[in-house]
Motif scaffolding. Structure first.
Motif, PDB file in Angstrom:
ATOM      1  N   ASP A 162      -7.962   2.099  12.525  1.00 24.14           N
ATOM      2  CA  ASP A 162      -9.600   2.269  13.105  1.00 24.14           C
ATOM      3  C   ASP A 162      -9.914   0.806  13.711  1.00 24.14           C
ATOM      4  O   ASP A 162     -10.538   0.894  14.708  1.00 24.14           O
ATOM      5  N   ARG A 163      -9.865  -0.154  12.922  1.00 26.00           N
ATOM      6  CA  ARG A 163     -10.422  -1.242  13.355  1.00 26.00           C
ATOM      7  C   ARG A 163      -9.437  -2.594  13.573  1.00 26.00           C
ATOM      8  O   ARG A 163      -9.803  -3.654  14.032  1.00 26.00           O
ATOM      9  N   GLY A 164      -8.079  -2.280  13.737  1.00 24.58           N
ATOM     10  CA  GLY A 164      -7.157  -3.344  14.334  1.00 24.58           C
ATOM     11  C   GLY A 164      -7.093  -4.258  13.054  1.00 24.58           C
ATOM     12  O   GLY A 164      -7.174  -4.137  12.087  1.00 24.58           O
ATOM     13  N   PHE A 165      -6.156  -5.353  13.670  1.00 23.66           N
ATOM     14  CA  PHE A 165      -5.879  -6.283  12.587  1.00 23.66           C
ATOM     15  C   PHE A 165      -7.074  -6.650  11.812  1.00 23.66           C
ATOM     16  O   PHE A 165      -6.757  -7.331  10.509  1.00 23.66           O
ATOM     17  N   PRO A 166      -8.272  -7.214  11.985  1.00 23.06           N
ATOM     18  CA  PRO A 166      -9.422  -7.645  11.181  1.00 23.06           C
ATOM     19  C   PRO A 166      -9.444  -6.793   9.912  1.00 23.06           C
ATOM     20  O   PRO A 166      -9.670  -7.252   8.961  1.00 23.06           O
ATOM     21  N   ALA A 167      -9.041  -5.472   9.807  1.00 24.26           N
ATOM     22  CA  ALA A 167      -9.235  -4.659   8.705  1.00 24.26           C
ATOM     23  C   ALA A 167      -8.195  -5.163   7.664  1.00 24.26           C
ATOM     24  O   ALA A 167      -8.513  -4.932   6.362  1.00 24.26           O
ATOM     25  N   ILE A 168      -7.175  -5.814   8.119  1.00 20.74           N
ATOM     26  CA  ILE A 168      -6.180  -6.181   6.870  1.00 20.74           C
ATOM     27  C   ILE A 168      -5.966  -7.845   7.003  1.00 20.74           C
ATOM     28  O   ILE A 168      -5.116  -8.263   6.159  1.00 20.74           O
ATOM     29  N   ALA A 169      -6.904  -8.388   7.678  1.00 22.39           N
ATOM     30  CA  ALA A 169      -6.828  -9.752   7.918  1.00 22.39           C
ATOM     31  C   ALA A 169      -6.856 -10.596   6.819  1.00 22.39           C
ATOM     32  O   ALA A 169      -6.124 -11.638   6.455  1.00 22.39           O
ATOM     33  N   GLY A 170      -7.851  -9.883   5.715  1.00 28.72           N
ATOM     34  CA  GLY A 170      -8.043 -10.882   4.346  1.00 28.72           C
ATOM     35  C   GLY A 170      -6.722 -10.813   3.630  1.00 28.72           C
ATOM     36  O   GLY A 170      -6.334 -11.532   3.062  1.00 28.72           O
ATOM     37  N   GLU A 171      -6.147  -9.304   3.516  1.00 28.84           N
ATOM     38  CA  GLU A 171      -5.052  -9.329   2.761  1.00 28.84           C
ATOM     39  C   GLU A 171      -3.655  -9.976   3.418  1.00 28.84           C
ATOM     40  O   GLU A 171      -3.024 -10.547   2.489  1.00 28.84           O
ATOM     41  N   TYR A 172      -3.735 -10.247   4.586  1.00 25.78           N
ATOM     42  CA  TYR A 172      -2.650 -10.978   5.387  1.00 25.78           C
ATOM     43  C   TYR A 172      -2.663 -12.444   5.099  1.00 25.78           C
ATOM     44  O   TYR A 172      -1.982 -13.066   4.645  1.00 25.78           O
TER      45      TYR A 172
END
Ligand code: BTN
Length: 245
Positions: free
Chosen positions: A184-194
């Motif tokens: 839905d939102r691209g990389f920013p959606a998982i950036a914190g986890e990454y």
């Protein structure tokens, strides 16, 4: 689907490669199909390398066929699987870190490699196959001859190898929990986890593109999931290649 899950696992005693099998069968496979094998005769690594798969690791490939494919997000399936493998290792009490673009490191060596490939049909991007090889029960002697340090979960847990099926489920649950947000939102959606697992961020790193000169600078990752290096000559970014830090 596995009962109540957004994925369905099919296991084989032996295959040439779960990745090759997923790509061959792609048109007939459903979104969320997962292919795993106890052994691979022709396990594939990145950049044409071989992935030794003699039965002491976990080898699997996930088939992804999003309803509305966004090819710009496909490279980030690698990032999502890195995060998911880390989450599963953390549940075992380990402290892994991500090395861009496709490695998970732990205890001073590589514990997991990830391979992802976008798939097109009739010239149209339709999805991706993303897979991982995770070292579970190898002993140091099993890694003799490799050019870089490697470790297994058992080596880091006093000889106790995780249960293969339970570990796979742990990885897949993490992957499919975050997948809708990523698509839905691209990389920013998982950036914190990454980012909190990305040991290379803020370090001085060298990048070896497939061709051209070696790039050097302080490493970070941008909103597209690409590596960025801030060096004396300015900022450069890369979607793939080899990084050393
Ligand atoms: C790398 O580090 O170069 C990536 C290794 C990826 C290995 C996995 S094992 C499951 C899947 N099937 C393959 O043939 N390769 C990937």
């Amino acid at each position: 689907m596995s009962a109540g899950k957004p994925y369905s696992v099919t296991g084989y005693p032996s295959l040439d490669s779960t990745h090759s099998r997923a790509l061959r069968d792609f048109p007939g496979l459903s979104d969320g199909a997962v292919i795993t094998a106890l052994r691979q005769d022709a396990g594939r690594g990145r950049l044409g390398r071989t992935w030794l798969s003699e039965g002491k690791g976990l080898y699997f490939t996930i088939v992804l066929k999003p309803a509305a494919p966004r090819p710009e997000v496909f490279p980030c399936y690698t990032h999502l699987l890195s995060v998911s493998v880390c989450a599963a290792l953390e549940r075992l009490g380990l402290s892994p870190s991500i090395k861009w673009p496709n490695d998970v490191l732990c205890g001073g060596g590589k514990i997991c490699g990830i391979l992802a490939e976008a798939v097109s049909e009739g010239g149209r991007p339709v999805g991706a196959a993303v897979g991982a090889g995770i070292n579970l029960s190898q002993e140091p002697a099993d890694f003799a001859g490799l050019d870089r340090p490697a470790v297994s979960a058992a080596m880091l847990r006093g000889g106790a190898a995780p249960d293969r099926g339970a570990f796979l489920e742990s990885v897949l649950d993490a992957f499919f929990a975050l997948r809708p947000a990523l698509e839905d939102r691209g990389f920013p959606a998982i950036a914190g986890e990454y980012r909190r697992r990305a040991g290379f961020i803020g370090k001085l790193a060298k990048m070896r593109p497939a061709s051209g000169e070696v790039l050097e600078g302080t490493a970070d990752i941008d909103d597209g999931g690409q590596l960025v290096l801030d060096g004396p000559g300015g900022r450069v970014s890369a979607a793939g290649g080899e990084m050393e830090f």
